[in-house]
Design a protein around this motif. Structure first.
Motif, PDB file in Angstrom:
ATOM      1  N   LEU A 171      79.133 -42.550   1.408  1.00 60.74           N
ATOM      2  CA  LEU A 171      79.220 -41.178   0.903  1.00 60.74           C
ATOM      3  C   LEU A 171      79.514 -40.187   2.019  1.00 60.74           C
ATOM      4  CD1 LEU A 171      76.305 -41.256  -1.690  1.00 60.74           C
ATOM      5  CD2 LEU A 171      78.766 -41.197  -2.168  1.00 60.74           C
ATOM      6  N   GLN A 196      83.737 -41.702  -5.209  1.00 57.56           N
ATOM      7  CA  GLN A 196      82.300 -41.441  -5.238  1.00 57.56           C
ATOM      8  C   GLN A 196      81.676 -41.903  -6.559  1.00 57.56           C
ATOM      9  OE1 GLN A 196      80.924 -37.621  -3.446  1.00 57.56           O
ATOM     10  NE2 GLN A 196      83.127 -37.266  -3.193  1.00 57.56           N
ATOM     11  N   GLY A 241      78.726 -44.609  -7.017  1.00 57.09           N
ATOM     12  CA  GLY A 241      77.579 -44.353  -7.885  1.00 57.09           C
ATOM     13  C   GLY A 241      77.403 -45.438  -8.932  1.00 57.09           C
ATOM     14  N   ILE A 277      74.679 -39.216  -8.606  1.00 60.18           N
ATOM     15  CA  ILE A 277      76.019 -39.237  -8.002  1.00 60.18           C
ATOM     16  C   ILE A 277      77.082 -39.295  -9.090  1.00 60.18           C
ATOM     17  CG2 ILE A 277      77.630 -40.623  -6.626  1.00 60.18           C
ATOM     18  CD1 ILE A 277      75.244 -41.444  -4.887  1.00 60.18           C
ATOM     19  N   ASN A 323      79.648 -36.103  -9.940  1.00 62.29           N
ATOM     20  CA  ASN A 323      81.067 -36.292  -9.642  1.00 62.29           C
ATOM     21  C   ASN A 323      81.935 -36.301 -10.895  1.00 62.29           C
ATOM     22  OD1 ASN A 323      81.592 -36.600  -6.660  1.00 62.29           O
ATOM     23  ND2 ASN A 323      79.790 -37.879  -6.926  1.00 62.29           N
TER      24      ASN A 323
END
Length: 150
Positions: A5, A28, A32, A40, A44
């Motif tokens: 990340l 990302q 996640g 996450i 996102n």
């Protein structure tokens, strides 16, 4: 996870184009999904939706449907997953997540759980893109038609 990340964050700071920044957001989301980190993933997905409003292209819009559908499936929101997956069948390009055959398999299974009989018939049984792939996965084909024809 933290290192990945952090590397994406540093890359994002140096990236100018909206399309490339959206690709980093998708990365990302994949991170996640790998770690099943709901925070996450949700943040996102929301970020990707905002970026699409700024002017994302149709390919990334369709890819977001698959990402969001996969997350909905993982948290057992089968109705939302079925709708998103069915929207993405004809325009699937998310090969970084899964191949098309696996995507159709997930779409059929989720649709069998979430859709009523008439919608299952209209969207899946009569869906030409799905029928093209079902001959490659005979067990899913048999399962679908066994449920539908009983």
């Amino acid at each position: 996870k933290k290192s990945a990340l952090e590397a994406v964050r540093k890359t994002n700071e140096k990236t100018v184009g909206l399309g490339n920044r959206m690709d980093l957001v998708f990365l990302q989301i994949r991170i996640g999904l790998f770690f099943m980190d709901h925070e996450i993933i949700k943040s996102n997905i929301d970020k990707a939706k905002e970026m699409l409003e700024e002017g994302g292209d149709w390919d990334r819009r369709n890819r977001l449907k698959v990402y969001e559908g996969l997350y909905a499936m993982s948290v057992r929101d089968f109705k939302k997953a079925a709708n998103l997956f069915l929207d993405g069948v004809s325009t699937f390009t998310s090969y970084e997540l899964m191949d098309y055959v696996k995507f159709v398999e997930y779409t059929v299974h989720i649709s069998m759980l979430a859709l009523d009989r008439s919608d299952l018939h209209k969207e899946v049984i009569k869906g030409s893109e799905i029928l093209e792939v079902l001959h490659q996965i005979p067990e899913v084909n048999q399962y679908l038609f066994s449920l539908y024809n009983c």
